[in-house]
Scaffold this motif. Structure first.
Motif, short mmCIF file in Angstrom:
data_model
loop_
_atom_site.label_atom_id
_atom_site.label_comp_id
_atom_site.label_asym_id
_atom_site.label_seq_id
_atom_site.Cartn_x
_atom_site.Cartn_y
_atom_site.Cartn_z
N TYR A 37 6.93 -50.58 33.13
CA TYR A 37 7.42 -50.32 34.49
C TYR A 37 6.27 -50.27 35.48
CZ TYR A 37 12.30 -49.17 33.40
OH TYR A 37 13.61 -49.23 33.04
N LEU A 38 5.19 -49.58 35.11
CA LEU A 38 4.07 -49.39 36.03
C LEU A 38 3.29 -50.68 36.30
CD1 LEU A 38 2.83 -45.90 34.81
CD2 LEU A 38 4.12 -46.42 36.89
N LYS A 39 3.42 -51.66 35.44
CA LYS A 39 2.78 -52.96 35.69
C LYS A 39 3.48 -53.70 36.83
CE LYS A 39 0.98 -53.99 31.13
NZ LYS A 39 1.12 -54.82 29.93
N HIS A 40 4.74 -53.42 37.01
CA HIS A 40 5.54 -54.18 37.97
C HIS A 40 5.87 -53.42 39.25
CE1 HIS A 40 6.03 -57.24 34.96
NE2 HIS A 40 6.39 -56.32 34.10
N GLN A 41 5.77 -52.10 39.21
CA GLN A 41 6.16 -51.30 40.36
C GLN A 41 5.42 -49.97 40.33
OE1 GLN A 41 10.40 -50.83 40.66
NE2 GLN A 41 10.26 -49.20 42.16
N ALA A 42 5.14 -49.45 41.51
CA ALA A 42 4.50 -48.14 41.61
C ALA A 42 5.55 -47.04 41.45
CB ALA A 42 3.78 -48.00 42.94
N PHE A 43 5.20 -46.03 40.68
CA PHE A 43 6.03 -44.86 40.48
C PHE A 43 5.16 -43.62 40.53
CE2 PHE A 43 8.79 -47.89 38.31
CZ PHE A 43 10.07 -47.40 38.53
N SER A 44 5.72 -42.52 40.98
CA SER A 44 5.07 -41.22 40.81
C SER A 44 5.33 -40.77 39.37
CB SER A 44 5.66 -40.21 41.79
OG SER A 44 7.03 -39.99 41.49
N GLN A 45 4.65 -39.72 38.96
CA GLN A 45 4.91 -39.19 37.62
C GLN A 45 6.38 -38.80 37.46
OE1 GLN A 45 2.10 -36.41 35.77
NE2 GLN A 45 0.74 -36.82 37.50
N LYS A 46 6.90 -38.09 38.44
CA LYS A 46 8.30 -37.67 38.35
C LYS A 46 9.24 -38.88 38.43
CE LYS A 46 11.72 -34.43 39.98
NZ LYS A 46 12.05 -33.33 40.86
N GLY A 47 8.86 -39.87 39.22
CA GLY A 47 9.68 -41.07 39.34
C GLY A 47 9.80 -41.82 38.03
N ILE A 48 8.67 -42.01 37.34
CA ILE A 48 8.72 -42.73 36.06
C ILE A 48 9.42 -41.87 35.00
CG2 ILE A 48 6.43 -42.07 35.20
CD1 ILE A 48 8.05 -45.54 34.86
N TYR A 49 9.21 -40.56 35.06
CA TYR A 49 9.91 -39.65 34.15
C TYR A 49 11.42 -39.79 34.33
CZ TYR A 49 11.62 -35.24 32.19
OH TYR A 49 12.32 -34.30 31.48
N ASN A 50 11.87 -39.76 35.58
CA ASN A 50 13.31 -39.89 35.85
C ASN A 50 13.84 -41.23 35.36
OD1 ASN A 50 13.44 -37.34 36.99
ND2 ASN A 50 13.25 -38.08 39.08
N GLN A 51 13.06 -42.28 35.50
CA GLN A 51 13.48 -43.60 35.03
C GLN A 51 13.62 -43.59 33.51
OE1 GLN A 51 14.42 -46.16 36.89
NE2 GLN A 51 14.80 -47.48 35.16
N LEU A 52 12.69 -42.94 32.84
CA LEU A 52 12.73 -42.92 31.38
C LEU A 52 13.91 -42.14 30.83
CD1 LEU A 52 8.94 -42.41 30.59
CD2 LEU A 52 10.27 -44.51 30.30
N ILE A 53 14.29 -41.04 31.49
CA ILE A 53 15.38 -40.22 30.96
C ILE A 53 16.76 -40.62 31.48
CG2 ILE A 53 13.88 -38.24 30.53
CD1 ILE A 53 15.24 -36.89 33.01
N SER A 54 16.80 -41.48 32.48
CA SER A 54 18.07 -41.85 33.10
C SER A 54 18.97 -42.61 32.13
CB SER A 54 17.82 -42.72 34.33
OG SER A 54 19.04 -43.26 34.81
N GLN A 55 20.25 -42.27 32.16
CA GLN A 55 21.21 -43.03 31.36
C GLN A 55 21.35 -44.46 31.89
OE1 GLN A 55 25.11 -41.32 31.48
NE2 GLN A 55 25.26 -41.45 33.71
N TYR A 56 20.94 -44.67 33.14
CA TYR A 56 20.98 -46.01 33.73
C TYR A 56 19.63 -46.71 33.59
CZ TYR A 56 25.15 -43.93 35.65
OH TYR A 56 26.35 -43.29 35.78
N GLY A 57 18.67 -45.99 33.07
CA GLY A 57 17.34 -46.54 32.84
C GLY A 57 17.14 -46.72 31.34
#
Length: 119
Positions: A37-57
């Motif tokens: 994900y971080l290779k393609h888009q910038a995320f904050s720590q919380k943002g990438i965390y939310n992406q990882l745990i999301s049922q839609y992620g």
């Protein structure tokens, strides 16, 4: 997919059993997913965390996502700057700050981004 009646059609119990008995280090899978994900888009720590745990992620567990975040070799200041640069030129400075705050960057990451935005 395992429990989808249109695909494999296993019961939830059978699907859970299969997943639980795979020889997979899910912490490492979560970390690799975060790195991708971080290779393609910038995320904050919380943002990438939310992406990882999301049922839609990715739908990783909270502990797997935490492991991934804790083991990433990421400069979060530079992530905030990368995100800020997407808006440079067509967005007011105060709006960029607000966008970064809403994206869960820390105050120090936002400060770094704003100080380095014009470099």
């Amino acid at each position: 997919m395992l429990t989808d009646p249109k695909a494999e059609g296993f019961t939830k119990e059978e699907g859970k059993y299969a997943i639980d008995h795979l020889d997979v280090d899910w912490n490492q899978v979560a970390k690799k997913s975060a790195e991708s994900y971080l290779k393609h888009q910038a995320f904050s720590q919380k943002g990438i965390y939310n992406q990882l745990i999301s049922q839609y992620g990715e739908n990783f567990t909270t502990s797997q996502a935490k492991y991934a975040i804790d083991h990433l070799k990421t400069n979060w200041n530079k992530m905030a700057l990368k995100d800020a640069k997407r808006f440079k030129g067509n967005t007011r400075t105060e709006d960029i700050k607000r966008i970064l705050k809403n994206s869960h960057y820390t105050d120090s990451e936002i400060d770094y981004a704003m100080k380095n935005l014009n470099q």
